[in-house]
Design a protein around this motif. Structure first.
Motif, PDB file in Angstrom:
ATOM      1  N   TYR A   1     -10.477  -7.977  13.395  1.00 51.09           N
ATOM      2  CA  TYR A   1     -10.831  -7.280  12.229  1.00 51.09           C
ATOM      3  C   TYR A   1     -10.897  -8.468  11.032  1.00 51.09           C
ATOM      4  CZ  TYR A   1     -11.201  -3.445   8.831  1.00 51.09           C
ATOM      5  OH  TYR A   1     -11.697  -2.565   7.897  1.00 51.09           O
ATOM      6  N   VAL A   2     -10.232  -9.524  11.152  1.00 49.26           N
ATOM      7  CA  VAL A   2     -10.098 -10.676  10.196  1.00 49.26           C
ATOM      8  C   VAL A   2     -11.493 -11.146   9.548  1.00 49.26           C
ATOM      9  CG1 VAL A   2     -10.073 -12.704  11.487  1.00 49.26           C
ATOM     10  CG2 VAL A   2      -8.774 -12.589   9.430  1.00 49.26           C
ATOM     11  N   THR A   3     -12.629 -10.726  10.601  1.00 50.31           N
ATOM     12  CA  THR A   3     -13.869 -11.257  10.147  1.00 50.31           C
ATOM     13  C   THR A   3     -14.585 -10.111   9.360  1.00 50.31           C
ATOM     14  OG1 THR A   3     -14.848 -10.523  12.039  1.00 50.31           O
ATOM     15  CG2 THR A   3     -14.113 -12.751  12.237  1.00 50.31           C
ATOM     16  N   ILE A   4     -14.156  -8.903   9.367  1.00 51.11           N
ATOM     17  CA  ILE A   4     -14.586  -7.924   8.561  1.00 51.11           C
ATOM     18  C   ILE A   4     -13.921  -7.755   7.311  1.00 51.11           C
ATOM     19  CG2 ILE A   4     -14.709  -5.389   8.529  1.00 51.11           C
ATOM     20  CD1 ILE A   4     -14.820  -5.495  11.689  1.00 51.11           C
ATOM     21  N   SER A   5     -12.566  -7.863   7.261  1.00 51.39           N
ATOM     22  CA  SER A   5     -11.841  -7.793   5.896  1.00 51.39           C
ATOM     23  C   SER A   5     -10.598  -8.383   6.054  1.00 51.39           C
ATOM     24  CB  SER A   5     -11.905  -6.158   5.805  1.00 51.39           C
ATOM     25  OG  SER A   5     -10.918  -5.933   4.537  1.00 51.39           O
ATOM     26  N   ASN A   6     -10.172  -8.494   4.643  1.00 51.27           N
ATOM     27  CA  ASN A   6      -8.798  -9.353   4.750  1.00 51.27           C
ATOM     28  C   ASN A   6      -7.920  -8.295   4.557  1.00 51.27           C
ATOM     29  OD1 ASN A   6      -9.598  -8.807   1.983  1.00 51.27           O
ATOM     30  ND2 ASN A   6      -9.125 -10.966   1.530  1.00 51.27           N
ATOM     31  N   LYS A   7      -8.097  -7.045   4.200  1.00 50.50           N
ATOM     32  CA  LYS A   7      -7.064  -5.989   4.053  1.00 50.50           C
ATOM     33  C   LYS A   7      -6.564  -5.123   4.931  1.00 50.50           C
ATOM     34  CE  LYS A   7     -10.425  -4.718   0.875  1.00 50.50           C
ATOM     35  NZ  LYS A   7     -11.654  -5.734   0.701  1.00 50.50           N
ATOM     36  N   LEU A   8      -6.518  -5.472   6.130  1.00 54.18           N
ATOM     37  CA  LEU A   8      -6.140  -4.876   7.293  1.00 54.18           C
ATOM     38  C   LEU A   8      -4.825  -3.880   7.162  1.00 54.18           C
ATOM     39  CD1 LEU A   8      -6.803  -3.761  10.130  1.00 54.18           C
ATOM     40  CD2 LEU A   8      -5.458  -5.691  10.937  1.00 54.18           C
ATOM     41  N   VAL A   9      -3.972  -4.496   6.728  1.00 57.35           N
ATOM     42  CA  VAL A   9      -2.745  -3.814   6.705  1.00 57.35           C
ATOM     43  C   VAL A   9      -2.600  -2.542   5.642  1.00 57.35           C
ATOM     44  CG1 VAL A   9      -0.162  -3.852   6.155  1.00 57.35           C
ATOM     45  CG2 VAL A   9      -1.420  -5.676   7.468  1.00 57.35           C
ATOM     46  N   GLY A  10      -3.322  -2.896   4.601  1.00 61.82           N
ATOM     47  CA  GLY A  10      -3.550  -1.884   3.666  1.00 61.82           C
ATOM     48  C   GLY A  10      -4.452  -0.614   3.928  1.00 61.82           C
ATOM     49  N   ILE A  11      -5.454  -1.019   4.484  1.00 62.67           N
ATOM     50  CA  ILE A  11      -6.279  -0.096   4.884  1.00 62.67           C
ATOM     51  C   ILE A  11      -5.606   0.883   6.181  1.00 62.67           C
ATOM     52  CG2 ILE A  11      -8.461   0.633   6.312  1.00 62.67           C
ATOM     53  CD1 ILE A  11      -9.628  -2.039   4.709  1.00 62.67           C
ATOM     54  N   LEU A  12      -4.879   0.163   7.040  1.00 64.54           N
ATOM     55  CA  LEU A  12      -4.098   0.843   8.114  1.00 64.54           C
ATOM     56  C   LEU A  12      -3.001   1.914   7.416  1.00 64.54           C
ATOM     57  CD1 LEU A  12      -3.302  -2.004  10.850  1.00 64.54           C
ATOM     58  CD2 LEU A  12      -4.455   0.216  11.200  1.00 64.54           C
ATOM     59  N   LEU A  13      -2.553   1.363   6.417  1.00 64.29           N
ATOM     60  CA  LEU A  13      -1.664   2.121   5.983  1.00 64.29           C
ATOM     61  C   LEU A  13      -2.184   3.463   5.375  1.00 64.29           C
ATOM     62  CD1 LEU A  13       0.930  -0.350   3.858  1.00 64.29           C
ATOM     63  CD2 LEU A  13       1.323   1.023   5.877  1.00 64.29           C
ATOM     64  N   ARG A  14      -3.486   3.100   4.414  1.00 59.50           N
ATOM     65  CA  ARG A  14      -4.262   4.298   3.973  1.00 59.50           C
ATOM     66  C   ARG A  14      -4.644   5.470   5.231  1.00 59.50           C
ATOM     67  NH1 ARG A  14      -5.793   5.476  -1.329  1.00 59.50           N
ATOM     68  NH2 ARG A  14      -7.349   7.461  -0.971  1.00 59.50           N
ATOM     69  N   ALA A  15      -5.077   4.829   6.321  1.00 58.63           N
ATOM     70  CA  ALA A  15      -5.447   5.705   7.399  1.00 58.63           C
ATOM     71  C   ALA A  15      -4.388   6.303   7.709  1.00 58.63           C
ATOM     72  CB  ALA A  15      -6.132   4.623   8.325  1.00 58.63           C
ATOM     73  N   ARG A  16      -3.118   5.682   7.940  1.00 59.72           N
ATOM     74  CA  ARG A  16      -2.028   6.520   8.247  1.00 59.72           C
ATOM     75  C   ARG A  16      -1.624   7.724   7.440  1.00 59.72           C
ATOM     76  NH1 ARG A  16       3.882   3.764   9.937  1.00 59.72           N
ATOM     77  NH2 ARG A  16       3.876   3.342   7.646  1.00 59.72           N
ATOM     78  N   LYS A  17      -1.766   7.530   5.945  1.00 61.22           N
ATOM     79  CA  LYS A  17      -1.376   8.403   5.284  1.00 61.22           C
ATOM     80  C   LYS A  17      -2.559   9.644   5.282  1.00 61.22           C
ATOM     81  CE  LYS A  17      -0.931   8.966   0.175  1.00 61.22           C
ATOM     82  NZ  LYS A  17      -1.106   8.423  -1.202  1.00 61.22           N
TER      83      LYS A  17
END
Length: 171
Positions: free
Chosen positions: A130-146
């Motif tokens: 995912y690092v080639t797609i976006s540098n916000k992986l952890v934030g997006i994961l937290l949002r998806a979990r929410k």
């Protein structure tokens, strides 16, 4: 002599004596544009003062104004139709697209696990892909979990330390 006649014209203008037509036209145009600027400025000033009466962070706030109270529907929300509301809607749309893209990536690189066939992937593998797609992986994961689209153990994920944490796509 040329300068003397010009000064006479200016003096005559100051004394309200008839002036050359060109001088009168230029002065009228100048007065109209300055009047328009003054009116526009006054209109903006009045609108700003009215806005400041309703702004809770302004020193101009009037106690008689209608201020939403905690528990009301519009409490903590921007005014309807404002630029702030529009920026919030745009941001929500953008983040939703990124969450959907993350779920698609997990589905593509993940492996079925368990009896229910849920797709899962380790954080390290997802991070490297995912690092080639976006540098916000952890934030997006937290949002998806929410939004209850993914699940994983822990409150926060750290690269290196949490590379073996399994992220499961719920759907």
């Amino acid at each position: 002599m040329g300068t003397n006649s010009q000064s006479t014209t200016i003096m005559e203008t100051e004394n309200d004596v008839q002036t050359p037509a060109q001088f009168v036209d230029d002065t009228a145009a100048c007065i109209v544009s300055v009047k328009g600027l003054k009116e526009n400025w006054q209109k903006w000033s009045n609108e700003h003062q009215e806005y400041q009466k309703h702004n809770p962070f302004s020193h101009d706030t009037r106690p008689g104004g209608v201020v939403p109270q905690r528990g009301q529907d519009d409490y903590g929300r921007p005014l309807q139709g404002s630029m702030t509301e529009q920026r919030g809607k745009d941001a929500h749309t953008h983040i939703s697209r990124e969450v959907q893209e993350l779920c698609a990536v997990i589905k593509n690189i993940g492996e079925p696990r368990g009896l229910d066939g849920a797709v899962a992937v380790e954080f390290g593998k997802l991070f490297e892909h995912y690092v080639t797609i976006s540098n916000k992986l952890v934030g997006i994961l937290l949002r998806a979990r929410k939004q209850r689209l993914v699940d994983f153990q822990g409150e926060m994920l750290w690269q290196g330390k949490d590379d073996h944490v399994v992220i499961t796509l719920i759907q």
